[in-house]
Design an enzyme around this catalytic site. Structure first.
Site, short mmCIF file in Angstrom:
data_model
loop_
_atom_site.label_atom_id
_atom_site.label_comp_id
_atom_site.label_asym_id
_atom_site.label_seq_id
_atom_site.Cartn_x
_atom_site.Cartn_y
_atom_site.Cartn_z
N GLU A 166 0.83 -1.20 0.00
CA GLU A 166 0.00 0.00 0.00
C GLU A 166 0.87 1.26 0.00
OE1 GLU A 166 -4.07 1.52 2.16
OE2 GLU A 166 -2.44 0.87 3.46
N GLY A 300 2.29 2.53 10.40
CA GLY A 300 1.75 2.14 11.68
C GLY A 300 1.44 0.66 11.72
N GLU A 337 -6.45 -2.12 12.43
CA GLU A 337 -6.15 -2.99 11.28
C GLU A 337 -7.24 -4.03 11.05
OE1 GLU A 337 -3.82 -1.98 9.34
OE2 GLU A 337 -3.29 -0.48 10.86
#
Length: 906
Positions: A166, A300, A337
């Site tokens: 990503e 993160g 997540e």
């Protein structure tokens, strides 16, 4: 397996040689350059991917067979590829149900646009067919694409192979349609994997074939998903395992010997999956969930479908050596997540313009889950401090951007992974949820997920679902929040028992913007039972308050006549009160009549109004005095940030006041410090543990001698015995900062001791705690040493930014260091995310027009799309600071007020 082999053999051009490589080309690529999106005349449906990683040589080979649907007459296929060596002789297309193999006539790679253009000698037939490509690549050290992460095992350095795709890095691992709307299924095979290593992908293993010291691993075909969610991890791992109530296997993988540190994250994951299943009315959609701690990680965390990757500090928790704040961070990131498994993975934004649908919702949902799992945490108050307040901070800049922002090139995507997409996005969702009502909102959200599952969605699709389910004009209301940047400040006055409310755009520059919003507004008067709600759709509006003050005693009683707008800070806007209303609110704060979140919100708004020069510093400092008996962590945490920023500005504007200002600030925190004490108490709350950490760190930074002496005493005990109860993990940061206050170029003993702690520990959280303390030293020579250490090989790339926490005295040292090391920083980190942290941390604290000119000159030839927006925002912040300094210098009576406040605190 047999089908895969057949596909690859059919798609490969006869006689293709894997030794050929593809040079950059200009033909036939010219027609497809500088386009924001790939053409849609060919759409992928299924990928068969073979990867052969070599962890010793740090390289990989591979082949991909892609089942395509040719939708229009074309001789071209255009897809993404970057930093790959393509074998042009391997490229071929085979129509379905045909033995014909159509060879690529020309193969062109456009490096600037990261596209691979394949031209065929004849028009490709419409319908299904197969494209075959062979390629090679490097396991890079840039923490993106297919990369290597290093760790030490039994004294020997080992490599782990990791993917991070990503937003647009799958193209660095295999040629593909690397855009979220091109969803497909993926069948992955890993070849020549050392047999002792764990090899993971999105789906469970269906077969492993061992051949001596190597193995081939075959995985189940995935459900339909976007390329950025594909994942592979290969390395030496331990794991802990559990199952959800409906049988989903959940594992946490980490370095050998650290498995027990994954138990807390595992527990959070199992509970969060169950919570999201119930809330979204949709079960988790894969047969397993793996979560992996990666030593080198540039984010993160990453929500890859079924294989979520994390930096170690966001997944591992050590009962003996991790602080309470670390524990909460693990819970927050895991919940975030796993929310993505629904928002992002199951339902994916159609294009990066709607990134906030992924990140804003996952941020909001992570607090929703934590509020269910950790009731004692006052989670929604923390939400305002950690999310809304920071979102308001960035969005008050003229150089902010709308939530829905146009992305015209892949190089622009990284920059919108910022506080607008995450924090403002989450904040307006919370505002909308409150306005529509929790149950209506939940049911409509479930309908939205069901309708768009395994597909893509835009912002308007969400508004449509909420409108249907809640019978409110959601699009009309919310377009003002997502399609324009910024937010309003609501000015409120009371005249003749009439409340006069007016909105205007808030800008830290002090300018008056032209934005207008439809604002879900709430207010209460004297108590929370009197809460009223309405939509502010115009620039201004009035409310008759006579019914609230029908009892004449109430209007004269300060305990019952206060008025608070934006109850519990649920709305994403600021409020400016007239002098009379502000005085009553101060009284209510001092006497604890307001909720924690409202006390926090008023403080946050007051500071912002002062920075924008809508409130004098004299007024702000006087108002801060109302918080001298505050004991709530979130409120005091915000107050600490404010004292740090005000201290820096006063040092520029009125340096002669710094001693008195520091004494006033120390007085604000001593009450809570004395109440808490240095040592944890039996049965105390999680928030008190976090407050102890923050308040003693703040006192150490302010140079409070008693704090410094006690912290250093406890640190020396810790040096002698790393398990001493005298230095609990919650107060280690305070001790490390205290040690650095006494370090100088002539006496570096404290620095050397801290570096020993850094080198001795294998806990990532402890390393970053030390790293974040080093530059707090007032000695400029030591600050330079600390900055150089942050760039050394001893510090992992993703941790370097922790070392940039430079105090006021070190600004110029840090700026010169950044300029001297810019080329090295750019080459080493090669990451928009990390580089922007360097720029923002070092540039933003300045406060002069001369520095603006200097910064612009330096970056004139060094700006790239990945840092352009951050650089503009940082320069704007310097300009705002300069105006604030100028304003403070003109304030009359400031010195007298500061002196009185200091005496009062004493």
């Amino acid at each position: 397996m047999c089908l895969l082999k057949k596909c690859l053999s059919c798609f490969r051009k006869p006689g293709a040689s894997s030794s050929q490589t593809l040079p950059p080309s200009t033909e036939p690529t010219i027609h497809f350059q500088r386009q924001p999106r790939l053409p849609k005349f060919a759409v992928p449906k299924r990928y068969h991917i073979h990867l052969t990683p070599d962890l010793s040589a740090c390289k990989f080979g591979g082949s991909v067979a892609i089942h395509l649907d040719i939708l229009a007459d074309t001789r071209f296929i255009v897809l993404n590829a970057a930093q790959l060596s393509i074998n042009p002789g391997s490229v071929s297309f085979s129509p379905q149900n045909s033995s014909k193999v159509v060879e690529a006539f020309k193969v062109g790679l456009v490096e600037a646009d990261e596209i691979l253009v394949l031209e065929f000698a004849e028009t490709l037939p419409k319908g299904m067919g197969g494209l075959a490509i062979e390629f090679k690549g490097i396991l890079n050290d840039k923490m993106k694409g297919f990369y290597r992460s290093t760790f030490e095992h039994n004294g020997e350095e080992k490599n782990t192979a990791v993917t991070h795709f990503e937003p647009a890095y799958a193209r660095q691992c295999f040629p593909c349609w690397d855009e979220p709307a091109f969803k497909a299924t993926f069948e992955i095979t890993l070849l020549n994997v050392p047999s002792e290593l764990v090899a993971l992908s999105n789906m469970p293993v269906i077969e492993e074939k061992v051949n001596g010291n190597l193995k081939t691993v075959f995985y189940q075909e995935s459900p339909i998903m976007s390329t950025y969610l594909v994942a592979v991890v290969i390395g030496l791992f331990d794991y802990v395992e559990d199952h959800t109530s409906d049988g989903i296997k959940v594992r946490v993988y980490c370095q050998v010997g650290k498995a027990n540190k994954g138990k807390f994250a595992l527990d959070v994951a199992v509970k969060a999956l169950g919570f999201y299943k119930d809330y979204f009315h949709m079960p988790y959609s894969l047969p397993k969930l793996d979560m992996v701690a990666i030593p080198d990680f540039d984010a993160g965390a990453m929500e890859n479908y079924g294989l979520v990757t994390y930096p170690e500090a966001a997944l591992l928790y050590d009962d003996q050596h991790s602080a309470a704040a670390n524990k909460q961070w693990v819970a927050t990131v895991v919940a975030h997540e796993l929310a993505h498994q629904w928002f992002g993975n199951l339902v994916t934004m159609e294009w990066w313009t709607d990134l906030w649908l992924n990140e804003g919702f996952a941020t909001w949902a992570s607090y929703l889950a934590q509020d269910e799992l950790f009731r004692e945490g006052k989670i929604w108050t923390q939400f305002f401090d950690r999310e809304s307040s920071q979102g308001l901070g960035l969005d008050g800049l003229a150089e902010s951007h709308a939530i829905e922002v146009e992305i015209n090139h892949a190089s622009e995507i990284d920059e919108i992974f910022d506080m607008i997409s995450y924090k403002k996005g989450a904040s307006i969702i919370r505002m909308l949820q409150d306005y529509l009502g929790g149950q209506h909102f939940q049911n409509s959200l479930a309908s939205y997920i069901k309708r768009h599952a395994w597909s893509n969605a835009r912002t308007e699709d969400l508004w449509a679902a909420l409108t249907e389910g809640c019978d409110e004009p959601v699009s009309k209301i919310m377009n003002s929040w997502t399609k324009q940047k910024g937010y309003p400040v609501v000015t409120v006055k009371m005249e003749n028992q009439t409340l006069q409310i007016e909105q205007s755009q808030f800008l830290y520059s002090g300018s008056r913007g032209d934005g207008q919003w439809i604002i879900p507004m709430t207010f209460c008067c004297g108590d929370y039972d009197s809460r009223k709600s309405f939509l502010l759709e115009k620039k201004s509006q009035t409310h008759d308050m006579k019914s609230f003050f029908s009892d004449s005693d109430k209007s004269n009683d300060p305990a019952r006549s206060w008025i608070k707008l934006n109850v519990d800070q649920i709305g994403f806007f600021r409020v400016k009160y007239d002098q009379g209303l502000a005085a009553k609110l101060r009284y209510a704060i001092e006497n604890n009549y307001l909720s924690v979140t409202d006390r926090l919100g008023i403080l946050d708004d007051s500071f912002a109004l002062c920075m924008a020069r809508h409130m004098s510093l004299t007024s702000l400092l006087t108002f801060m005095g109302a918080y001298r008996a505050e004991l709530e962590h979130t409120v005091l945490s915000n107050l600490m940030k404010i004292t740090d920023k005000v201290g820096r500005i006063v040092a520029d504007a009125k340096p002669e006041l710094m001693n008195d200002i520091k004494q006033f600030f120390i007085g604000l925190f001593l009450y809570s410090a004395e109440k808490l004490g240095w040592d944890p108490k039996q049965g105390e709350s999680h928030l008190d543990a976090m407050l102890r950490a923050d308040v003693f760190t703040a006192l150490a930074m302010l140079g409070h001698e008693e704090t410094l002496d006690e912290a250093i005493r406890r640190f020396h005990a810790f040096l002698d015995n790393r398990n001493t109860p005298l230095l609990h993990p919650d107060i280690r940061k305070a001790a490390y900062v205290a040690v650095m206050q006494k370090v100088s170029s002539s006496d570096t003993t404290g620095l050397e001791n801290l570096l020993k702690v850094y080198r001795d520990t294998d806990l990532s959280q402890e390393k970053t705690c030390v790293l974040g303390s080093l530059a707090s030293c007032p000695d400029q020579g030591i600050i330079l040493e600390a900055l150089n250490f942050a760039l050394s090989s001893e510090v992992r790339s993703q941790d370097a930014a922790f070392g940039l926490a430079v105090r006021y005295e070190g600004r110029e040292v840090a700026w010169k260091w950044l300029k001297d090391n810019w080329d090295s920083i750019w080459t080493t980190y090669d990451s928009g995310f990390l580089i922007t942290r360097f720029v923002r941390s070092i540039v933003s604290p300045f406060a002069s027009s001369e520095k603006v000119k200097e910064v612009k000159e330096f970056f004139a030839s060094r700006t790239t799309p990945s840092i352009a927006r951050t650089l503009k925002q940082s320069i704007e912040q310097v300009q705002i600071n300069a105006k604030w300094v100028h304003s403070i210098r003109k304030e009359k009576g400031l010195a007298e007020v500061v002196k009185k406040l200091t005496i009062s605190e004493s």
